[in-house]
Write a protein that holds these residues in place. Structure first.
Motif, PDB file in Angstrom:
ATOM      1  N   LYS A 100      -9.342  -2.069   1.904  1.00 44.96           N
ATOM      2  CA  LYS A 100      -9.253  -2.336   0.446  1.00 44.96           C
ATOM      3  C   LYS A 100     -10.020  -2.266  -0.407  1.00 44.96           C
ATOM      4  O   LYS A 100     -11.842  -3.282   0.014  1.00 44.96           O
ATOM      5  N   PHE A 101     -10.454  -2.012  -1.629  1.00 47.74           N
ATOM      6  CA  PHE A 101     -11.727  -2.434  -2.416  1.00 47.74           C
ATOM      7  C   PHE A 101     -11.590  -2.083  -3.851  1.00 47.74           C
ATOM      8  O   PHE A 101     -10.757  -2.100  -4.631  1.00 47.74           O
ATOM      9  N   THR A 102     -13.082  -2.256  -5.253  1.00 43.52           N
ATOM     10  CA  THR A 102     -12.195  -2.337  -6.276  1.00 43.52           C
ATOM     11  C   THR A 102     -13.437  -1.500  -6.705  1.00 43.52           C
ATOM     12  O   THR A 102     -14.770  -1.125  -6.475  1.00 43.52           O
ATOM     13  N   ASP A 109      -5.591  -0.758  -2.968  1.00 38.16           N
ATOM     14  CA  ASP A 109      -5.394  -0.711  -1.615  1.00 38.16           C
ATOM     15  C   ASP A 109      -4.613   0.127  -1.512  1.00 38.16           C
ATOM     16  O   ASP A 109      -3.274   0.839  -1.754  1.00 38.16           O
ATOM     17  N   GLN A 110      -4.039   0.244   0.267  1.00 36.59           N
ATOM     18  CA  GLN A 110      -3.526   1.385   0.913  1.00 36.59           C
ATOM     19  C   GLN A 110      -2.582   1.134   1.849  1.00 36.59           C
ATOM     20  O   GLN A 110      -3.433   0.388   2.301  1.00 36.59           O
ATOM     21  N   LYS A 111      -1.302   0.911   1.904  1.00 39.30           N
ATOM     22  CA  LYS A 111      -0.011  -0.023   2.860  1.00 39.30           C
ATOM     23  C   LYS A 111       1.170   0.743   2.877  1.00 39.30           C
ATOM     24  O   LYS A 111       1.819   1.556   1.748  1.00 39.30           O
ATOM     25  N   ASN A 112       1.082   1.176   3.618  1.00 38.75           N
ATOM     26  CA  ASN A 112       3.118   1.716   4.489  1.00 38.75           C
ATOM     27  C   ASN A 112       2.553   2.828   3.282  1.00 38.75           C
ATOM     28  O   ASN A 112       3.985   3.581   3.051  1.00 38.75           O
ATOM     29  N   MET A 113       1.470   3.987   3.298  1.00 40.53           N
ATOM     30  CA  MET A 113       1.928   5.416   2.954  1.00 40.53           C
ATOM     31  C   MET A 113       2.265   4.649   1.307  1.00 40.53           C
ATOM     32  O   MET A 113       2.318   5.766   0.556  1.00 40.53           O
ATOM     33  N   ILE A 115       0.531   3.440  -2.904  1.00 39.08           N
ATOM     34  CA  ILE A 115      -1.392   2.937  -3.406  1.00 39.08           C
ATOM     35  C   ILE A 115      -1.300   2.234  -3.785  1.00 39.08           C
ATOM     36  O   ILE A 115      -0.405   1.927  -5.176  1.00 39.08           O
ATOM     37  N   THR A 116      -1.251   1.407  -4.299  1.00 36.41           N
ATOM     38  CA  THR A 116      -1.264   0.133  -4.892  1.00 36.41           C
ATOM     39  C   THR A 116      -2.010  -0.322  -6.373  1.00 36.41           C
ATOM     40  O   THR A 116      -3.732  -0.362  -5.139  1.00 36.41           O
ATOM     41  N   VAL A 117      -2.562  -0.396  -7.219  1.00 31.81           N
ATOM     42  CA  VAL A 117      -3.388  -0.775  -8.197  1.00 31.81           C
ATOM     43  C   VAL A 117      -3.433  -1.772  -8.813  1.00 31.81           C
ATOM     44  O   VAL A 117      -2.286  -1.473  -9.737  1.00 31.81           O
ATOM     45  N   SER A 118      -3.779  -2.877  -9.389  1.00 31.09           N
ATOM     46  CA  SER A 118      -3.823  -3.942  -9.796  1.00 31.09           C
ATOM     47  C   SER A 118      -4.977  -4.792 -10.359  1.00 31.09           C
ATOM     48  O   SER A 118      -5.989  -4.185  -9.968  1.00 31.09           O
TER      49      SER A 118
END
Length: 378
Positions: A100-102, A109-113, A115-118
């Motif tokens: 997880k990074f900015t 963030d990457q979880k369970n295949m 990628i989330t961008v927030s």
């Protein structure tokens, strides 16, 4: 430096520069030139034709680099990452950050295949305009700037932000202040999670462009346009890759003219995305474009000539792209099934909600025009 030379006119000096300091106006240009030269010469990677901040490396060391100002996001195989880590020592950097990074104000963030961008931190920092503000218009412009920054991860707020950005000082009133505060309250209350990207089947990738317009929907009776671009596979798993809601700079004299402007811009966007994906993947990607205008659909797919010359020019470009197979298929959908409808009107859209929450693009096509019978499988 200038003061030093003025104090010693006519004298020769050899000075050692400890740290280059650029002027505020020149810093961006110098830094971009420095980074560009580093990527081209040290890493031997080539920039994109449409985005000079995106680079790709081929050969044994395959990888990609995306930059924004002094931030870089890097991906690739072990050979490329090892090469980049060795070469990047010429810069002062914080080192490699994994997980997880900015990046450029975006939390990735990457979880369970997936990628989330927030941007939760930026959303929570939003504050309402005080009723006792000395200059409410200046406060509004500040909030619009913040909302535009947040729009990079919140497609649903693009329409409201575009409407607020059109407010001038002459139009500023208490109603606009209340509207801005309501938008901020709703955005913070919903606790949006941003955009989620799902893994796609690379062998069946395709681009869907959905366009819409709303004639004379703005305060100055101008037209609001909206575009949404989606990258999806044959399983209808989809990722939204571009969204925009904006005021048309051209005067639309009819709903057909407004739809033609949005559709023409959608064709241009589709060409750019197809070119970029072909550059990245090494093979072409089919392009499908959808509209909810029956008249526009009939004009593009038949030989009918519109009476408005400007509309005829826009239609000619789209029709030529379709006839040359640059656009694979054109589809007619209902307004309630068009995700771009949420970019031109203050309304929720179930298809857009499903796309953002479940990475599924599901809608019913009322009418198709196919180049090939086999395309119906998509």
């Amino acid at each position: 430096m200038h003061d030093f030379l003025d104090e010693h006119p006519g004298e020769d000096f050899l000075l050692k520069m400890a740290l280059p300091v650029y002027g505020n106006a020149d810093a961006g240009d110098y830094w971009h030139a420095t980074m560009s030269q580093y990527h081209r010469t040290a890493l031997k990677i080539t920039p994109s034709a449409f985005d000079p901040s995106l680079y790709k490396a081929d050969g044994d060391a395959q990888g990609m680099v995306a930059t924004t100002v002094d931030d870089s996001i890097i991906t690739g195989n072990a050979q490329f990452l090892s090469k980049e880590e060795m070469k990047s020592g010429i810069f002062k950097n914080k080192g490699k950050i994994e997980g997880k990074f900015t990046f450029s104000g975006l939390n990735i963030d990457q979880k369970n295949m997936h990628i989330t961008v927030s941007q939760p931190d930026h959303i929570q920092k939003l504050t309402e305009i005080s009723p006792s503000a000395i200059d409410p218009f200046r406060e509004l412009k500040s909030r619009v700037g913040q909302l535009l920054f947040i729009n990079r991860s919140e497609p649903k707020s693009s329409y409201h932000t575009s409407k607020l950005a059109q407010i001038t000082r002459a139009l500023m009133n208490k109603r606009v202040t209340n509207l801005c505060n309501e938008i901020i309250r709703n955005l913070k209350a919903k606790n949006p999670r941003g955009i989620r990207f799902a893994a796609l089947d690379l062998d069946s990738l395709g681009i869907d462009i959905l366009t819409d317009s709303s004639l004379a929907n703005n305060l100055d009776l101008s037209t609001q346009l909206g575009i949404i671009a989606v990258l999806r596979d044959k399983f209808r798993v989809a990722n939204i890759v571009h969204w925009r809601s904006w005021k048309s700079r051209r005067i639309a004299r009819s709903s057909l003219g407004a739809e033609a402007v949005a559709f023409s811009d959608g064709v241009d966007l589709g060409f750019i995305l197809c070119h970029e994906l072909e550059w990245l993947l090494g093979h072409g990607v089919p392009l499908d474009i959808y509209t909810d205008s029956q008249r526009l659909f009939n004009l593009i797919t038949t030989l009918t000539v519109p009476t408005e010359k400007r509309v005829a020019i826009d239609i000619a470009g789209a029709r030529n792209a379709y006839q040359n197979n640059e656009v694979r298929n054109i589809g007619l959908i209902a307004s309630e099934d068009n995700p771009a409808d949420a970019a031109t009107k203050d309304a929720t859209n179930k298809v857009l909600n499903n796309l953002l929450e479940n990475n599924k693009l599901e809608f019913k096509v009322r009418n198709w025009v196919f180049h090939n019978e086999g395309d119906k499988n998509f």
